[in-house]
Design a protein around this motif. Structure first.
Motif, PDB file in Angstrom:
ATOM      1  N   ASP A  65     -24.651 -31.870  -9.156  1.00  0.00           N
ATOM      2  CA  ASP A  65     -24.448 -33.046 -10.003  1.00  0.00           C
ATOM      3  C   ASP A  65     -23.287 -32.831 -10.968  1.00  0.00           C
ATOM      4  O   ASP A  65     -22.477 -33.738 -11.191  1.00  0.00           O
ATOM      5  CB  ASP A  65     -25.727 -33.385 -10.771  1.00  0.00           C
ATOM      6  CG  ASP A  65     -26.837 -33.903  -9.865  1.00  0.00           C
ATOM      7  OD1 ASP A  65     -26.528 -34.302  -8.717  1.00  0.00           O
ATOM      8  OD2 ASP A  65     -28.001 -33.888 -10.298  1.00  0.00           O
ATOM      9  N   GLU A  66     -23.189 -31.630 -11.543  1.00  0.00           N
ATOM     10  CA  GLU A  66     -22.073 -31.333 -12.442  1.00  0.00           C
ATOM     11  C   GLU A  66     -20.743 -31.400 -11.704  1.00  0.00           C
ATOM     12  O   GLU A  66     -19.766 -31.954 -12.220  1.00  0.00           O
ATOM     13  CB  GLU A  66     -22.251 -29.943 -13.065  1.00  0.00           C
ATOM     14  CG  GLU A  66     -23.335 -29.865 -14.106  1.00  0.00           C
ATOM     15  CD  GLU A  66     -23.505 -28.463 -14.671  1.00  0.00           C
ATOM     16  OE1 GLU A  66     -22.624 -27.620 -14.449  1.00  0.00           O
ATOM     17  OE2 GLU A  66     -24.532 -28.221 -15.329  1.00  0.00           O
ATOM     18  N   TRP A  78     -17.445 -33.747 -12.415  1.00  0.00           N
ATOM     19  CA  TRP A  78     -16.074 -33.229 -12.551  1.00  0.00           C
ATOM     20  C   TRP A  78     -15.130 -33.954 -11.606  1.00  0.00           C
ATOM     21  O   TRP A  78     -14.012 -34.302 -11.969  1.00  0.00           O
ATOM     22  CB  TRP A  78     -16.011 -31.743 -12.268  1.00  0.00           C
ATOM     23  CG  TRP A  78     -16.747 -30.857 -13.229  1.00  0.00           C
ATOM     24  CD1 TRP A  78     -17.216 -31.176 -14.473  1.00  0.00           C
ATOM     25  CD2 TRP A  78     -17.119 -29.506 -13.005  1.00  0.00           C
ATOM     26  NE1 TRP A  78     -17.847 -30.112 -15.032  1.00  0.00           N
ATOM     27  CE2 TRP A  78     -17.809 -29.063 -14.151  1.00  0.00           C
ATOM     28  CE3 TRP A  78     -16.952 -28.622 -11.953  1.00  0.00           C
ATOM     29  CZ2 TRP A  78     -18.303 -27.780 -14.275  1.00  0.00           C
ATOM     30  CZ3 TRP A  78     -17.444 -27.343 -12.077  1.00  0.00           C
ATOM     31  CH2 TRP A  78     -18.112 -26.926 -13.215  1.00  0.00           C
ATOM     32  N   LYS A  79     -15.578 -34.174 -10.378  1.00  0.00           N
ATOM     33  CA  LYS A  79     -14.752 -34.848  -9.382  1.00  0.00           C
ATOM     34  C   LYS A  79     -14.430 -36.265  -9.832  1.00  0.00           C
ATOM     35  O   LYS A  79     -13.287 -36.713  -9.717  1.00  0.00           O
ATOM     36  CB  LYS A  79     -15.463 -34.856  -8.038  1.00  0.00           C
ATOM     37  CG  LYS A  79     -14.650 -35.426  -6.910  1.00  0.00           C
ATOM     38  CD  LYS A  79     -15.392 -35.356  -5.591  1.00  0.00           C
ATOM     39  CE  LYS A  79     -14.593 -35.974  -4.470  1.00  0.00           C
ATOM     40  NZ  LYS A  79     -15.323 -35.952  -3.211  1.00  0.00           N
ATOM     41  N   ASP A 107     -11.890 -36.070 -12.512  1.00  0.00           N
ATOM     42  CA  ASP A 107     -10.578 -35.733 -11.960  1.00  0.00           C
ATOM     43  C   ASP A 107      -9.925 -36.946 -11.317  1.00  0.00           C
ATOM     44  O   ASP A 107      -8.720 -37.166 -11.480  1.00  0.00           O
ATOM     45  CB  ASP A 107     -10.692 -34.598 -10.937  1.00  0.00           C
ATOM     46  CG  ASP A 107     -10.998 -33.257 -11.588  1.00  0.00           C
ATOM     47  OD1 ASP A 107     -10.833 -33.143 -12.819  1.00  0.00           O
ATOM     48  OD2 ASP A 107     -11.407 -32.330 -10.849  1.00  0.00           O
ATOM     49  N   VAL A 108     -10.691 -37.741 -10.589  1.00  0.00           N
ATOM     50  CA  VAL A 108     -10.136 -38.951  -9.973  1.00  0.00           C
ATOM     51  C   VAL A 108      -9.648 -39.899 -11.063  1.00  0.00           C
ATOM     52  O   VAL A 108      -8.563 -40.484 -10.962  1.00  0.00           O
ATOM     53  CB  VAL A 108     -11.184 -39.617  -9.050  1.00  0.00           C
ATOM     54  CG1 VAL A 108     -10.747 -41.007  -8.632  1.00  0.00           C
ATOM     55  CG2 VAL A 108     -11.439 -38.751  -7.832  1.00  0.00           C
ATOM     56  N   GLY A 109     -10.410 -40.062 -12.125  1.00  0.00           N
ATOM     57  CA  GLY A 109      -9.997 -40.916 -13.245  1.00  0.00           C
ATOM     58  C   GLY A 109      -8.737 -40.387 -13.906  1.00  0.00           C
ATOM     59  O   GLY A 109      -7.820 -41.151 -14.248  1.00  0.00           O
ATOM     60  N   ALA A 110      -8.686 -39.059 -14.086  1.00  0.00           N
ATOM     61  CA  ALA A 110      -7.494 -38.465 -14.700  1.00  0.00           C
ATOM     62  C   ALA A 110      -6.276 -38.654 -13.802  1.00  0.00           C
ATOM     63  O   ALA A 110      -5.172 -38.949 -14.288  1.00  0.00           O
ATOM     64  CB  ALA A 110      -7.737 -36.982 -14.970  1.00  0.00           C
ATOM     65  N   LEU A 111      -6.432 -38.489 -12.491  1.00  0.00           N
ATOM     66  CA  LEU A 111      -5.314 -38.703 -11.569  1.00  0.00           C
ATOM     67  C   LEU A 111      -4.861 -40.159 -11.596  1.00  0.00           C
ATOM     68  O   LEU A 111      -3.656 -40.448 -11.530  1.00  0.00           O
ATOM     69  CB  LEU A 111      -5.702 -38.292 -10.147  1.00  0.00           C
ATOM     70  CG  LEU A 111      -5.803 -36.789  -9.896  1.00  0.00           C
ATOM     71  CD1 LEU A 111      -6.357 -36.537  -8.493  1.00  0.00           C
ATOM     72  CD2 LEU A 111      -4.449 -36.139 -10.039  1.00  0.00           C
ATOM     73  N   PHE A 112      -5.798 -41.075 -11.677  1.00  0.00           N
ATOM     74  CA  PHE A 112      -5.451 -42.497 -11.759  1.00  0.00           C
ATOM     75  C   PHE A 112      -4.639 -42.767 -13.024  1.00  0.00           C
ATOM     76  O   PHE A 112      -3.612 -43.440 -12.973  1.00  0.00           O
ATOM     77  CB  PHE A 112      -6.735 -43.343 -11.734  1.00  0.00           C
ATOM     78  CG  PHE A 112      -6.492 -44.811 -11.843  1.00  0.00           C
ATOM     79  CD1 PHE A 112      -5.972 -45.522 -10.773  1.00  0.00           C
ATOM     80  CD2 PHE A 112      -6.779 -45.483 -13.024  1.00  0.00           C
ATOM     81  CE1 PHE A 112      -5.745 -46.880 -10.868  1.00  0.00           C
ATOM     82  CE2 PHE A 112      -6.548 -46.843 -13.129  1.00  0.00           C
ATOM     83  CZ  PHE A 112      -6.034 -47.545 -12.051  1.00  0.00           C
TER      84      PHE A 112
END
Length: 139
Positions: free
Chosen positions: A80-81, A85-86, A89-94
């Motif tokens: 779950d953690e 994180w994933k 990370d997707v939000g940060a890449l966006f």
């Protein structure tokens, strides 16, 4: 009278022989029963040993399952953690993509402004062409 005594004696002898035969048969039957009980006792003992072994194996399996449940619970927490994180990370890449695009537009606009004049229109058309493809007629 002697013939009568002989007959009685013979009858008594025959009865004795029958009693002796019955006694032998009874002893043989008792011996077979003892042997049969002995075999049955051995068989029951073997069955009880097998059942005891099965009970022990089932209890070992139960202990292993309980241990695995705890491990799976810990693994689920970690999984779950990692999923969180994933997603971050997707939000940060966006956001980095949006920021990179905005920075690129600012740089191109600055270059267009700096050059001024006729080149500004070409730079802006380059921006609009690369960002949003237009039809071949230019409309």
């Amino acid at each position: 009278m002697s013939s009568q005594l002989d007959n009685i004696s013979m009858s008594i002898g025959a009865l004795k022989a029958e009693v002796i035969g019955l006694r032998r048969d009874l002893q043989a039957s008792e011996q077979r029963a003892v042997d049969s009980n002995s075999r049955a006792d051995k068989h029951r003992a073997a069955i009880h040993r097998r059942v005891d072994d099965l009970v022990e194996e089932v209890s070992d399996i139960k202990i292993n399952v309980e241990t695995m449940k705890a491990d799976v619970k810990d693994s689920k927490t970690v999984t779950d953690e990692v999923k969180q994180w994933k997603q971050r990370d997707v939000g940060a890449l966006f956001m980095a993509g949006i920021a990179g695009t905005a920075l690129g537009v600012v740089v191109v606009a600055f270059i267009a402004y700096w050059w001024g004049g006729n080149h500004a229109g070409a730079a802006l058309s380059l921006i609009s062409y690369t960002s949003f493809p237009v039809s071949p007629s230019g409309v």
